[in-house]
Motif scaffolding. Structure first.
Motif, PDB file in Angstrom:
ATOM      1  N   GLU A  53       0.819  -1.214   0.000  1.00 40.71           N
ATOM      2  CA  GLU A  53       0.000   0.000   0.000  1.00 40.71           C
ATOM      3  C   GLU A  53       0.852   1.262   0.000  1.00 40.71           C
ATOM      4  N   GLN A  56       5.361   3.786  -3.988  1.00 36.23           N
ATOM      5  CA  GLN A  56       5.166   5.021  -4.740  1.00 36.23           C
ATOM      6  C   GLN A  56       6.159   5.096  -5.897  1.00 36.23           C
ATOM      7  N   LYS A  73       4.647   4.193 -12.351  1.00 33.42           N
ATOM      8  CA  LYS A  73       3.300   4.688 -12.084  1.00 33.42           C
ATOM      9  C   LYS A  73       2.544   3.650 -11.255  1.00 33.42           C
ATOM     10  N   VAL A  74       1.823   4.121 -10.239  1.00 31.68           N
ATOM     11  CA  VAL A  74       0.963   3.251  -9.436  1.00 31.68           C
ATOM     12  C   VAL A  74      -0.457   3.457  -9.932  1.00 31.68           C
ATOM     13  N   ASN A  75      -1.077   2.413 -10.459  1.00 27.70           N
ATOM     14  CA  ASN A  75      -2.422   2.500 -11.024  1.00 27.70           C
ATOM     15  C   ASN A  75      -3.473   2.210  -9.959  1.00 27.70           C
ATOM     16  N   GLU A  76      -4.690   2.666 -10.186  1.00 25.42           N
ATOM     17  CA  GLU A  76      -5.792   2.488  -9.247  1.00 25.42           C
ATOM     18  C   GLU A  76      -6.352   1.059  -9.257  1.00 25.42           C
ATOM     19  N   ASP A  77      -6.075   0.295 -10.296  1.00 25.55           N
ATOM     20  CA  ASP A  77      -6.653  -1.041 -10.419  1.00 25.55           C
ATOM     21  C   ASP A  77      -5.795  -2.136  -9.784  1.00 25.55           C
ATOM     22  N   GLY A  78      -4.860  -1.772  -8.919  1.00 26.56           N
ATOM     23  CA  GLY A  78      -4.030  -2.759  -8.241  1.00 26.56           C
ATOM     24  C   GLY A  78      -2.804  -3.184  -9.031  1.00 26.56           C
ATOM     25  N   LYS A  94       0.396  -5.581  -8.088  1.00 20.34           N
ATOM     26  CA  LYS A  94       1.102  -5.201  -6.863  1.00 20.34           C
ATOM     27  C   LYS A  94       1.428  -6.424  -6.004  1.00 20.34           C
TER      28      LYS A  94
END
Length: 117
Positions: A53, A56, A73-78, A94
């Motif tokens: 979690e 970054q 890049k950290v995407n919103e879809d895991g 992730k």
């Protein structure tokens, strides 16, 4: 006397004083199993979740497959976009990031940087 025969005698009412011992023994086995197996595994899973979690952009990571790279890049879809070499990107989950291998590689990299300085 073997453990299965103790349980069979207890179930049949064979030993009067042995049933209390059997329940205590069973309770101790469950407690030991919980202390040495379930609790540490749950603690490790909690640490892994917290680590994932807090990832970054710019973090250097290693996946469980051994792929080294930097988070782009950290995407919103895991998922994350992982830069494995300049201009080459992989989209990975992730959950495939290894906390232990990443810590070991980053520790080794920090040690070689301090040696050069």
């Amino acid at each position: 006397m073997q453990l299965p025969s103790i349980f069979l005698m207890t179930a049949q009412g064979g030993q009067q004083g042995g049933s209390g011992f059997s329940f205590i023994f069973l309770g101790l086995m469950i407690l030991i199993f919980w202390l040495f197996m379930i609790r540490p595994q749950a603690k490790k899973a909690k640490e892994q979740k917290k680590y994932i979690e807090n990832l970054q952009k710019g973090d250097k990571i290693v996946t469980i497959a051994g792929i080294h790279g930097t988070i782009n890049k950290v995407n919103e879809d895991g998922t994350i976009s992982l830069e494995v070499s300049p201009g080459s990107y992989l989209k990975i989950e992730k959950s495939t990031i290894s906390m232990e291998m990443t810590a070991a590689v980053n520790k080794k990299a920090a040690g070689t940087t301090e040696t050069k300085a």
